[in-house]
Design a protein around this motif. Sequence first.
Motif, PDB file in Angstrom:
ATOM      1  N   PHE A  25      -9.183   1.676   6.023  1.00  0.00           N
ATOM      2  CA  PHE A  25      -8.241   2.044   7.086  1.00  0.00           C
ATOM      3  C   PHE A  25      -8.809   3.081   8.047  1.00  0.00           C
ATOM      4  N   ASP A  82      -4.860   6.408  -2.526  1.00  0.00           N
ATOM      5  CA  ASP A  82      -4.768   7.591  -1.666  1.00  0.00           C
ATOM      6  C   ASP A  82      -5.081   8.857  -2.447  1.00  0.00           C
ATOM      7  N   ARG A  91      -0.487   4.228  -4.013  1.00  0.00           N
ATOM      8  CA  ARG A  91      -1.067   5.436  -3.423  1.00  0.00           C
ATOM      9  C   ARG A  91      -1.666   6.368  -4.463  1.00  0.00           C
ATOM     10  N   PHE A 112       0.815  -1.216   0.000  1.00  0.00           N
ATOM     11  CA  PHE A 112       0.000   0.000   0.000  1.00  0.00           C
ATOM     12  C   PHE A 112       0.846   1.263   0.000  1.00  0.00           C
ATOM     13  N   THR A 113       2.089   1.164   0.441  1.00  0.00           N
ATOM     14  CA  THR A 113       2.908   2.366   0.601  1.00  0.00           C
ATOM     15  C   THR A 113       3.600   2.797  -0.677  1.00  0.00           C
ATOM     16  N   TYR A 126      -3.152   7.999   3.849  1.00  0.00           N
ATOM     17  CA  TYR A 126      -1.786   7.565   4.137  1.00  0.00           C
ATOM     18  C   TYR A 126      -1.030   8.574   5.001  1.00  0.00           C
ATOM     19  N   TRP A 151      -0.881   1.755   6.991  1.00  0.00           N
ATOM     20  CA  TRP A 151      -0.834   1.359   5.591  1.00  0.00           C
ATOM     21  C   TRP A 151       0.334   0.404   5.350  1.00  0.00           C
TER      22      TRP A 151
END
Length: 323
Positions: A233, A220, A216, A210-211, A237, A244
């Motif tokens: 979540f 995100d 993202r 996810f990072t 982020y 995340w």
Amino acid sequence: MRRTYAGLAAVLLLVSAGTAAQPPAPESYTAATTYKKLAPAYPFIRIAGSEAPASVRALTGITYVQRGGHALQLDLYLPAQPKAGPVPGIVFVHGGGWRAGVRANFAPMAIRMAERGYAAAAISYRLSPEALYPAAVQDARVAVRWMRTHAAEYGIDPSKIAIGGGSAGGHIAALAGVSGDAARFDPDGGPGTVSSAVQAIVNIDGLSDFTSEAARRYEDDPARQPSSAGAWFGGRYAAMPALWREASPLFYVNAKTPPVLFIGSAQPRFSSGREEMVARMREVGVPSRVVLLPETPHSFWLFEPWIGPTVEATVAFLDAYLR
């Protein structure tokens, strides 16, 4: 600035309220609704059949855990006439952006796995409107424990159980499988309980990180209030980067990680982090396999002609590491 803070407060209030944000209904991600979206670009596709043949025993609507007033259920598909001895099992987790979808989406694949000599369960789990991360991962691990607990009853080998899924379900399956004995993802586990560990993982077009910038960009996106991942979540982020990262299977890879099969579409955004995870697995000596289906949309496993090669790749992989 006052308007910005007010808007942020409203978003947080809706997230904390659970259902107040009017999320999509679980049925909004089904084979039928997805077909309507994909058919104009892929007019040759057909929804994969979900009627169990005589060679498959279907046991539907089995409650595997009670979460308050919600009975989480699974549909179990077994070989009607299994070969001598118990058969390997696999738990399938449906997709739908962590907030939608139904377990029936994996019935076609589970049925075909049963035809090939596997016990396959398609599960429901708590979606983000009901419970935020990591509830879905916890439910997936409880489903694995249920299969292991009832192995003798259904002729399943408790030492040979895999977990798999597609899209968000692929990510959930991967995280449930790689997170080992982390209490965060299995609060009911521990010494004296039946293990929720798996011996193999099948991630079909699901995120591994996810990072990453690629993930993202979509998960995100500030224009989406909230995005599917952000709703799961409970925040973006920038507000909770550690969470995340915690939800990213990539960062759990170690020498004890189960073998992983990655099956991917021609849409790379849905499998962000896959190459990095494969590289880490190679470094620590854990087997992995990547099968890409060219010119395919996301959700390809719901349709003919792609469910066939998806099943073949899964059976070949599990035959190698579970048989």
